[in-house]
Design a protein around this motif. Structure first.
Motif, mmCIF file in Angstrom:
data_model
loop_
_atom_site.group_PDB
_atom_site.id
_atom_site.type_symbol
_atom_site.label_atom_id
_atom_site.label_comp_id
_atom_site.label_asym_id
_atom_site.label_seq_id
_atom_site.Cartn_x
_atom_site.Cartn_y
_atom_site.Cartn_z
ATOM 1 N N ALA A 107 0.828 -1.148 -0.042
ATOM 2 C CA ALA A 107 0.131 0.007 -0.134
ATOM 3 C C ALA A 107 0.981 1.214 -0.042
ATOM 4 C CB ALA A 107 -0.904 -0.100 1.143
ATOM 5 N N GLY A 108 1.995 1.319 0.859
ATOM 6 C CA GLY A 108 2.675 2.332 0.916
ATOM 7 C C GLY A 108 3.612 2.494 -0.448
ATOM 8 N N LEU A 109 3.863 1.561 -1.263
ATOM 9 C CA LEU A 109 4.735 1.738 -2.383
ATOM 10 C C LEU A 109 3.705 2.389 -3.578
ATOM 11 C CD1 LEU A 109 7.004 1.142 -4.171
ATOM 12 C CD2 LEU A 109 6.251 -1.250 -4.754
ATOM 13 N N PHE A 110 2.551 1.740 -3.625
ATOM 14 C CA PHE A 110 1.498 2.305 -4.568
ATOM 15 C C PHE A 110 1.075 3.432 -4.110
ATOM 16 C CE2 PHE A 110 0.097 -2.412 -4.929
ATOM 17 C CZ PHE A 110 1.082 -2.717 -5.930
ATOM 18 N N GLY A 111 0.907 3.960 -3.132
ATOM 19 C CA GLY A 111 0.433 5.276 -2.618
ATOM 20 C C GLY A 111 1.550 6.203 -2.877
ATOM 21 N N CYS A 112 2.634 5.734 -2.633
ATOM 22 C CA CYS A 112 3.870 6.950 -2.704
ATOM 23 C C CYS A 112 4.103 7.158 -4.412
ATOM 24 C CB CYS A 112 5.059 6.206 -2.203
ATOM 25 S SG CYS A 112 6.722 6.909 -2.555
ATOM 26 N N VAL A 113 4.152 6.052 -5.214
ATOM 27 C CA VAL A 113 4.183 6.447 -6.649
ATOM 28 C C VAL A 113 3.218 7.310 -7.041
ATOM 29 C CG1 VAL A 113 4.398 5.310 -8.800
ATOM 30 C CG2 VAL A 113 5.551 4.395 -6.871
#
Length: 538
Positions: A107-113
């Motif tokens: 979730a953090g990866l997708f949200g960050c991008v």
């Protein structure tokens, strides 16, 4: 904006660390909320993390991101934030009632991008156009630093409006020097890596590898284009990259088409990309000949976009002095009085220098000067080596003179007895043909493309079938044996060229297109302001 974003980032980090490292109570993280609310929030944990990291990524970009080297910055920021996220998850596993959750990492990866991309878009939207100039400000784009025919035309166009315009090149070279010498503000945004190797014949694999470099440059052009009224793409690659950039920047685009879009010049993939990009992004397409326009339309280009404006030329008050021509003849090793053929242009197979050399085998004692060099590709350089080998044949030995690339070419045209254009494919225009006509020399050209529009057979020159060494040899012999006929068509050609291709008349036509595009954009902005006064004021 960056200062506010950095303060906001500190507050977000403080709140995020507190929530991430806060001990739970009865499996509840949000102990300060009612039980049911806290339980519901815990069930929505993935989406909350996605949104939180989206806000975090956007704030990080607004705080530290720049459009220069944008993609490298995106990956570095994403990697750094993801590593911190994983570290926090590992720390959480040591907190009573908490455990590492890989769903939170994703979730953090997708949200960050997503957040970083949103921040990038906000940065682009926030760039404002400078004001204060009455004349339309034009951003010219060209892919190369070398001086080809398209670049020589742009040199004249940009020089005429140096006070209100700027040129961006995707490659450094003598073209930048030439522009700066006439007072044109010029900058170079290098198209590096795989993107710089993509040419007109590139296939899908090479194009896909070039996408990151192209997108990187495109973002920089969006930022640059916002400071101008019109974007002017002078080459095919400049259109592919600059077209979407102009659209994102909200600026009208003019595409100057110097090429015939056909199989002999472009791969099928590049033909489709070029035409679709012109149809979607350009408000005007300037074609340098009717043949160029017809090929564009035949490939699916919108006819209503096109206007035909030929290349323009300086008409010198005086030609080269005889002493200078004699010195040049001596430096090239051409015997005094030898009948001399000039062929000027880039050394490339489709230009047809090999056809001329083959034809000269049937024209005894005639000498030829090949003015130009292999400029762009390994294929061109290999072809240049083949020409040298062909010139060493017994029938041609000592009669072929390679002059290389020259910035000043007038004396070479004044040296010649005849100027030859021998392209084996349809030429979009044929700049050297007009230069030969202006020099008062008889011209032989291939009967195809723009060349056939410039030369009227047996009136202002001779036309031969493309690739036919026999027809070219016959035309050369005709001019050699009938000097009165040669002089007659040369005089008629010189007058026609002066009447048709004078630079000031051509510049007026191009300037008219620029003014039209700029005024239409200004009018549309005014109409928008009148329709939405509150939003504009805000």
């Amino acid at each position: 904006m960056k200062r506010i974003a950095r303060i906001t980032l500190l507050l977000l980090l403080a709140a995020g660390l507190w929530l991430a490292l806060k001990p739970t109570m009865g499996n509840r993280r949000f102990t300060f909320l009612p039980f049911r609310w806290s339980e519901y929030i815990d069930r929505m944990d993935f989406w909350l993390n996605l949104g939180a990291f989206g806000i975090l990524g956007m704030t990080v970009w607004l705080a530290f991101g720049t459009l220069e080297k944008a993609f490298r910055s995106v990956w570095l920021m994403t990697g750094f934030i993801t590593l911190l996220n994983i570290l926090l998850e590992l720390i959480q596993s040591s907190i009573p009632g908490r455990a590492m959750d890989m769903a939170d990492v994703w979730a953090g990866l997708f949200g960050c991008v997503g957040g970083i991309v949103a921040g990038l878009v906000l940065q682009l939207v926030g760039i404002r156009k400078k004001t204060g100039s009455k004349e339309p400000q034009v951003l010219f784009l060209d892919q190369t630093g070398r001086l080809g025919g398209a670049e020589l035309m742009l040199l004249d166009i940009a020089a005429a409006r140096a006070a209100d315009s700027e040129v961006i090149l995707f490659q450094d070279g003598e073209f930048r020097t030439a522009l700066e010498n006439v007072g044109v503000k010029t900058s170079v945004l290098e198209l590096g890596g795989e993107a710089s190797t993509v040419d007109k014949q590139a296939g899908l694999k090479r194009v896909l590898r070039s996408i990151p470099g192209i997108l990187e440059l495109m973002l920089q052009l969006v930022q640059a284009a916002r400071s101008f009224d019109v974007v002017y793409a002078n080459t095919a690659k400049a259109l592919i990259i600059g077209g979407p950039a102009a659209r994102l920047a909200g600026r009208p685009l003019i595409f100057h088409l110097h090429d015939i879009i056909a199989d002999g010049h472009f791969s099928v993939l590049n033909q489709q990309a070029l035409v679709h990009c012109a149809n979607l992004c350009a408000q005007s397409v300037i074609a340098n000949s009717e043949a160029t326009k017809a090929a564009f339309i035949a490939c699916g280009g919108r006819a209503e976009l096109c206007v035909v404006i030929p290349n323009g030329f300086h008409i010198p008050a005086e030609r080269s002095a005889k002493a200078k021509v004699d010195d040049l003849r001596g430096s090239l090793g051409i015997p005094a009085g030898a009948w001399t053929v000039l062929m000027a242009g880039r050394l490339a197979h489709w230009k047809g220098q090999h056809v001329l050399l083959e034809a000269l085998k049937a024209v005894p004692k005639a000498h030829a000067v090949l003015l130009g060099d292999a400029l762009f590709t390994d294929e061109d350089r290999q072809y240049a080596l083949q020409l040298h080998t062909q010139a060493d044949a017994p029938e041609l030995a000592g009669r072929i003179h390679f002059a290389g690339f020259q910035k000043e070419t007038m004396a070479y045209f004044d040296l010649a007895d005849v100027v030859v254009h021998a392209s084996v494919h349809a030429e979009p225009f044929g700049r050297v043909i007009v230069e030969g006509m202006l020099a008062g020399k008889p011209v032989i050209a291939s009967r195809a493309g723009g060349a056939a529009e410039i030369v009227q057979h047996e009136q202002t020159g001779l036309l031969v079938d493309p690739g036919s060494a026999i027809e070219l040899a016959d035309a050369l012999m005709r001019l050699l044996k009938d000097p009165i006929f040669a002089q007659g068509i040369a005089r008629q050609a010189q007058q026609t060229a002066q009447d048709t291709y004078a630079l000031n008349a051509v510049q007026e036509k191009i300037e008219s297109v620029i003014q039209q595009r700029a005024s239409r954009e200004s009018r549309e902005e005014s109409e928008t302001a009148a329709t939405h006064p509150i939003q504009q004021a805000a």
